[in-house]
Design an enzyme around this catalytic site. Structure first.
Site, short mmCIF file in Angstrom:
data_model
loop_
_atom_site.label_atom_id
_atom_site.label_comp_id
_atom_site.label_asym_id
_atom_site.label_seq_id
_atom_site.Cartn_x
_atom_site.Cartn_y
_atom_site.Cartn_z
CE LYS A 1 -12.23 42.79 0.21
NZ LYS A 1 -13.00 43.03 1.42
CE LYS B 1 -20.52 44.20 -5.66
NZ LYS B 1 -20.33 43.25 -4.57
CE LYS C 1 -18.06 57.20 -2.16
NZ LYS C 1 -18.65 57.52 -0.90
#
Ligand code: SF4
Length: 326
Positions: free
Chosen positions: A111, A193, A196
């Protein structure tokens, strides 16, 4: 009986990735264990976000969870930021969490590589997760493989705190992973994966037409170029969705029809569309009823907050007392 804690980010309405990958399992587990289900909004603010959207998405997530089958008469559903003890315990755990292990967390590395500016909150995200779980002294956490490392850190934190402040006794249990049986659900692009932010999802509350518009062009076995080419179901994401949603006999039929080129991919997707609707229609009906009566969601969340606040206060009374904090 072992207590379960599960958390989900307030990303708005659920999609079939987080439903099949996690929530459907929570719905099953709520009948077997006392379950606490938390919409983790403090976790959602470790990267840039829109406060107004956060408010809307938090509520949509709570409504989606109830529509998906979380039963407030059995399980406890609440929003993390309505119980401020989460952040208090997280700060306390920051003082026992080993920095080196935080820096080694795979999710932090991934991240932080995507952020221009990395906040300390992104680094200490797993410490807040430890606080979420241990505030309720939960024993089990349903997780996918990608969360096992964070949970190991929760165990390290529990062990360290117990050693330092509980005379080595297990005031905080070391939470164990309950590996989610459902597979990692890939997005319709077949690349990553379902997520959204990647725009490769099917929303739980989308109409049949919207779902078909997404399924129709979805990626399949890339080697199946012509209708007459036999396919390899195991490499196809549509087949894996069949395994998660279609009856066993249909899954077998899909495998045969694919590998013998008996079906084209559109035929296969039409059958998947039917299976998907069979699963989603009852959820959508419940969502409609909840939307028509918004007080229901508010009442469920308020009662979840009241119950969790009581438990959190009990834990924090002991923690403060043991640590010499008023
Ligand atoms: S027939 Fe079905 S399982 Fe086979 S490649 Fe096409 S979509 Fe995938």
């Amino acid at each position: 009986m072992s207590r379960i804690f599960s958390g989900i980010q307030p990303s708005g309405e659920l999609h079939i990735g987080n439903y099949l990958g996690a929530v459907r399992n929570w719905v099953r587990l709520q009948h077997q264990h006392p379950s606490i289900i938390c919409v983790v909004d403090y976790h959602a603010i470790t990267v840039s976000y829109d406060p107004e959207q956060l408010r809307v998405r938090r509520r949509d997530m709570a409504l989606s969870l109830l529509a998906a089958g979380i039963d407030p008469n059995i399980a406890t559903l609440f929003v993390q930021s309505t119980v401020p003890e989460h952040t208090e315990l997280a700060w306390i755990f920051n003082t026992v969490a080993p920095l080196g292990e935080l820096e080694r967390q795979t999710q932090f590395k991934e991240k932080s590589a995507r952020q221009e500016s990395v906040s300390a909150g992104l680094l200490t995200y797993p410490v807040l997760q430890a606080a979420d779980i241990l505030l309720y002294r939960a024993d089990l956490v349903p997780v996918g493989e990608d969360q096992v490392q964070h949970l190991e850190l929760s165990r390290v934190i529990a062990r360290r705190w117990n050693a330092q402040f509980a005379g080595g006794q297990d005031f905080f249990p070391e939470p164990q992973p309950l590996l989610t049986p459902a597979r990692r659900i890939m997005g319709l692009d077949g690349q990553a994966k379902m997520s959204k932010s990647l725009g490769n999802t099917v929303g739980l509350l989308e109409t049949p037409e919207q779902i078909w518009a997404k399924l129709r062009p979805a990626v399949t076995d890339p080697k199946r170029v012509k209708r007459t080419d036999p396919g390899t179901p195991e490499v196809c994401n549509i087949y894996h969705l069949h395994k998660a949603l279609s009856p066993a006999a249909t899954v077998e039929h899909v495998a045969v029809q694919c590998s013998t080129a008996g079906w084209g991919c559109i035929d296969c997707k039409k059958v998947l569309h039917e299976s998907m609707l069979a699963e989603l229609v009852p959820i959508q009906t419940r969502a409609k009823a909840l939307r028509a009566n918004p007080r229901t969601v508010d009442d469920v969340l308020a009662s979840g907050t009241a119950k969790c606040s009581r438990m959190a206060r009990e834990t924090m009374t002991v923690v403060r007392e043991r640590m010499g904090i008023t």
